[in-house]
Design a protein around this motif. Structure first.
Motif, short mmCIF file in Angstrom:
data_model
loop_
_atom_site.label_atom_id
_atom_site.label_comp_id
_atom_site.label_asym_id
_atom_site.label_seq_id
_atom_site.Cartn_x
_atom_site.Cartn_y
_atom_site.Cartn_z
N ASP A 1 0.83 -1.21 0.00
CA ASP A 1 0.00 0.00 0.00
C ASP A 1 0.86 1.26 0.00
O ASP A 1 0.54 2.25 -0.67
CB ASP A 1 -0.97 0.01 1.19
CG ASP A 1 -2.20 -0.84 0.92
OD1 ASP A 1 -2.51 -1.11 -0.27
OD2 ASP A 1 -2.86 -1.24 1.89
N LYS A 2 1.95 1.24 0.73
CA LYS A 2 2.88 2.38 0.75
C LYS A 2 3.46 2.60 -0.65
O LYS A 2 3.56 3.73 -1.12
CB LYS A 2 3.99 2.11 1.76
CG LYS A 2 5.01 3.19 1.87
CD LYS A 2 6.07 2.82 2.91
CE LYS A 2 7.18 3.83 2.94
NZ LYS A 2 8.25 3.43 3.86
N LEU A 3 3.82 1.52 -1.32
CA LEU A 3 4.36 1.63 -2.67
C LEU A 3 3.31 2.13 -3.65
O LEU A 3 3.61 2.96 -4.52
CB LEU A 3 4.92 0.29 -3.13
CG LEU A 3 6.16 -0.20 -2.41
CD1 LEU A 3 6.51 -1.61 -2.84
CD2 LEU A 3 7.33 0.74 -2.63
N LEU A 4 2.09 1.64 -3.51
CA LEU A 4 1.01 2.11 -4.39
C LEU A 4 0.80 3.61 -4.24
O LEU A 4 0.57 4.32 -5.22
CB LEU A 4 -0.28 1.36 -4.11
CG LEU A 4 -0.31 -0.10 -4.58
CD1 LEU A 4 -1.51 -0.83 -3.99
CD2 LEU A 4 -0.32 -0.16 -6.09
N TYR A 5 0.91 4.11 -3.03
CA TYR A 5 0.77 5.54 -2.78
C TYR A 5 1.91 6.31 -3.46
O TYR A 5 1.69 7.31 -4.12
CB TYR A 5 0.75 5.80 -1.28
CG TYR A 5 0.66 7.25 -0.92
CD1 TYR A 5 -0.55 7.94 -1.03
CD2 TYR A 5 1.77 7.95 -0.48
CE1 TYR A 5 -0.64 9.29 -0.72
CE2 TYR A 5 1.69 9.29 -0.16
CZ TYR A 5 0.49 9.95 -0.27
OH TYR A 5 0.41 11.29 0.04
N GLY B 1 -0.25 7.55 -10.09
CA GLY B 1 -0.15 8.22 -11.39
C GLY B 1 0.88 7.62 -12.33
O GLY B 1 1.15 8.20 -13.38
N THR B 2 1.47 6.49 -11.97
CA THR B 2 2.46 5.86 -12.83
C THR B 2 1.94 4.53 -13.37
O THR B 2 1.06 3.92 -12.76
CB THR B 2 3.78 5.61 -12.07
OG1 THR B 2 3.53 4.63 -11.06
CG2 THR B 2 4.33 6.89 -11.45
N PRO B 3 2.51 4.06 -14.47
CA PRO B 3 2.07 2.76 -15.02
C PRO B 3 2.33 1.59 -14.08
O PRO B 3 1.57 0.63 -14.04
CB PRO B 3 2.89 2.61 -16.30
CG PRO B 3 3.42 3.96 -16.62
CD PRO B 3 3.47 4.72 -15.34
N GLU C 1 -0.53 0.72 -11.72
CA GLU C 1 -1.62 -0.07 -12.30
C GLU C 1 -1.30 -1.56 -12.30
O GLU C 1 -2.16 -2.39 -12.03
CB GLU C 1 -1.93 0.41 -13.72
CG GLU C 1 -2.41 1.85 -13.78
CD GLU C 1 -3.56 2.14 -12.84
OE1 GLU C 1 -4.53 1.36 -12.80
OE2 GLU C 1 -3.48 3.16 -12.12
N VAL C 2 -0.05 -1.89 -12.58
CA VAL C 2 0.36 -3.30 -12.57
C VAL C 2 0.30 -3.84 -11.14
O VAL C 2 -0.26 -4.91 -10.90
CB VAL C 2 1.78 -3.47 -13.17
CG1 VAL C 2 2.27 -4.90 -13.00
CG2 VAL C 2 1.79 -3.06 -14.64
N LEU C 3 0.86 -3.10 -10.20
CA LEU C 3 0.84 -3.54 -8.80
C LEU C 3 -0.58 -3.65 -8.26
O LEU C 3 -0.90 -4.57 -7.51
CB LEU C 3 1.66 -2.59 -7.92
CG LEU C 3 3.17 -2.58 -8.13
CD1 LEU C 3 3.82 -1.48 -7.30
CD2 LEU C 3 3.78 -3.93 -7.80
N LEU C 4 -1.42 -2.72 -8.67
CA LEU C 4 -2.80 -2.71 -8.20
C LEU C 4 -3.55 -3.98 -8.61
O LEU C 4 -4.36 -4.51 -7.83
CB LEU C 4 -3.51 -1.47 -8.73
CG LEU C 4 -4.77 -1.01 -8.03
CD1 LEU C 4 -4.54 -0.83 -6.54
CD2 LEU C 4 -5.26 0.29 -8.63
N ARG C 5 -3.26 -4.49 -9.79
CA ARG C 5 -3.91 -5.73 -10.25
C ARG C 5 -3.54 -6.93 -9.37
O ARG C 5 -4.29 -7.89 -9.29
CB ARG C 5 -3.51 -6.03 -11.70
CG ARG C 5 -4.17 -5.14 -12.71
CD ARG C 5 -4.03 -5.69 -14.12
NE ARG C 5 -2.67 -5.69 -14.62
CZ ARG C 5 -2.11 -4.69 -15.31
NH1 ARG C 5 -2.81 -3.59 -15.57
NH2 ARG C 5 -0.89 -4.79 -15.76
#
Length: 112
Positions: A52-56, A60-62, A65-69
């Motif tokens: 979650d820290k990395l997603l934050y 706004g970066t590509p 989106e990959v990590l979010l999946r």
């Protein structure tokens, strides 16, 4: 538990060389926003634990989106590994670590 000692189980990285060589695309993105993280050569389990820290940071970066999946799967695996370590079910924890590796292999293949 002993009064003055206790046992701990730690997940440590065991890459052939390091994170950057094993997952070069992911390391490149991580380095762009948090070079210290890559230099510390974290385990994939450790990375999954701070997803979650990395997603934050990657908002706004590509790569976000990959990590979010893969977020839900990685967080579920991380939690299950924690629980298995706490219960001293280390064989099952080890099997789940392989699944984290599989997830990061998929992430690496999805990154540009």
């Amino acid at each position: 538990m002993s009064k003055y000692m206790h046992l701990t189980v730690t997940v440590v990285p065991y890459y052939p060389r390091d994170l950057e060589e094993t997952y070069p695309k992911m390391a490149r993105y991580l380095k762009s926003l948090d070079s210290d993280l890559v230099e510390r050569n974290p385990s994939l389990y450790g990375i999954a634990g701070q997803l979650d820290k990395l997603l934050y940071k990657f908002d706004g970066t590509p790569v976000r989106e990959v990590l979010l999946r893969h977020r839900e799967n990685l967080q579920d695996l991380h939690k299950s590994i924690e629980e298995n370590i706490a219960d001293w079910n280390l064989a099952q924890a080890d099997r789940l670590l392989y699944k984290i590796e599989d997830a990061f292999d998929k992430i690496e293949s999805e990154l540009d």
